[in-house]
Scaffold this active site. Structure first.
Site, PDB file in Angstrom:
ATOM      1  N   ARG A  37      29.036  11.831 -12.901  1.00 41.62           N
ATOM      2  CA  ARG A  37      28.839  11.110 -11.636  1.00 41.62           C
ATOM      3  C   ARG A  37      29.449  11.860 -10.456  1.00 41.62           C
ATOM      4  NH1 ARG A  37      25.132   8.446 -11.779  1.00 41.62           N
ATOM      5  NH2 ARG A  37      24.540   7.734 -13.835  1.00 41.62           N
ATOM      6  N   HIS A 107      19.663  19.763 -12.366  1.00 45.75           N
ATOM      7  CA  HIS A 107      18.446  19.067 -11.960  1.00 45.75           C
ATOM      8  C   HIS A 107      18.118  19.522 -10.541  1.00 45.75           C
ATOM      9  CE1 HIS A 107      19.474  15.513 -14.881  1.00 45.75           C
ATOM     10  NE2 HIS A 107      19.360  16.677 -15.498  1.00 45.75           N
ATOM     11  N   HIS A 211      15.964  21.327 -24.128  1.00 47.86           N
ATOM     12  CA  HIS A 211      16.656  20.074 -24.431  1.00 47.86           C
ATOM     13  C   HIS A 211      15.767  19.289 -25.379  1.00 47.86           C
ATOM     14  CE1 HIS A 211      19.274  19.935 -20.519  1.00 47.86           C
ATOM     15  NE2 HIS A 211      19.791  20.694 -21.459  1.00 47.86           N
ATOM     16  N   GLU A 256      20.213  15.899 -26.531  1.00 47.77           N
ATOM     17  CA  GLU A 256      20.829  14.967 -25.564  1.00 47.77           C
ATOM     18  C   GLU A 256      20.354  13.563 -25.917  1.00 47.77           C
ATOM     19  OE1 GLU A 256      18.883  16.618 -22.082  1.00 47.77           O
ATOM     20  OE2 GLU A 256      20.802  17.373 -21.372  1.00 47.77           O
TER      21      GLU A 256
END
Ligand code: FE
Ligand code: FE
Ligand code: ZN
Length: 277
Positions: A37, A107, A211, A256
């Site tokens: 975060r 990202h 991933h 993930e």
């Protein structure tokens, strides 16, 4: 060699995470550079990093992947969010030099309403300012599901970013199976077709990591909800084809999936079993 691992926490340090990877049968892993975060990153101890590097060398690890926090949005409409993202990126790339020669995945970002083109330009500018000729890290753009205003759910968008980045040999792509499926690329029924499209648009040599995540939702849903391997819409047969595909099988594979450590160990065992040497 089958390079397989999963996302692990570095809250107990680098040596601890290396041991944890070994315990679950992994020879690579991914970690968040800091709290996903956001916020500040913990101090890196050289001796701790050296212990990890020794574990990696002694056990034939492949490269490892650092993942930027989700909040790092280089193309937000809010200037303070962009500045925070840029500072995070530069600090992370500096810290990556403690473990030279590895991968840094992020990202691309969400343009939050001002349009893809403007967003892509902001991403390119940030990368060109933050990346240095002397760094030893390859930066990876992750393929995204396309939820909200996310950039990077189309191969064309990733190509555009890459074409604007000056240090071409230091930029690549990480393909997330859940994300590309949710973005509408049918890796279940037409893996070859998707990869040849990737090759035509971006160039398959730019693909550095995968991933491995099943998807809770359907093809093209733009959702991004990961599922355990074999328990979602992608399914075991597709994963067998993915890890054994001639273009993919030598890359890094990172899980993930929604798992604790024992669940990851189980998936790694399963994937090793269906990997054809
Ligand atoms: Fe990611
Ligand atoms: Fe991912
Ligand atoms: Zn995701």
């Amino acid at each position: 060699m089958f390079n397989i691992g999963c996302h692990l926490s570095i809250s107990n340090g680098f040596e601890a995470v290396g041991r944890q990877a070994l315990e679950i049968g992994a020879n690579t892993f991914q970690f968040f550079t800091r709290n996903p975060r956001g916020g500040s990153a913990r101090k890196i101890e050289q001796s701790d990093v050296d212990a990890l590097i020794k574990i990696m060398n002694d056990n034939n690890f492949s490269q490892i992947v650092a993942h930027a926090p989700y909040t790092m949005n280089l193309c937000s409409s809010k200037q303070e969010t962009r500045e925070f993202a840029y500072n995070t990126l530069t600090d992370d790339l500096k810290r990556m030099e403690y473990i030279p020669g590895n991968l840094y995945n992020f990202h691309p970002g969400s343009h939050t309403g001002k349009g893809v083109e403007k967003g892509i330009n902001q991403i390119i500018n940030a990368l060109n300012n933050a990346m240095t000729e002397t760094m030893h890290t390859t930066v990876l753009l992750e393929t995204m599901a396309g939820k909200g205003t996310e950039i990077g759910s189309r191969f064309e968008e990733l190509r555009e970013i890459i074409s604007g980045v000056k240090l071409k040999d230091k930029i690549g792509v990480c393909l997330d199976t859940c994300h590309v499926f949710d973005a509408g690329y049918d890796i279940v029924n037409d893996l070859e077709g998707v990869l040849s499209e990737f090759d035509r648009i971006i160039g398959i040599d730019k693909l550095k990591a995968v991933h491995l995540n099943d998807s809770m939702n359907y093809l093209g849903c733009h959702k991004d909800r990961h599922q355990k391997i074999g328990q979602g819409a992608i399914g075991n047969d597709a994963f067998k084809r993915i890890i054994n595909n001639s273009y993919l099988k030598t890359l890094l594979f990172l899980l993930e999936t929604p798992n604790e450590l024992d669940g990851y160990a189980k998936e790694i065992r399963y994937l090793k079993n269906i990997y054809e040497i």
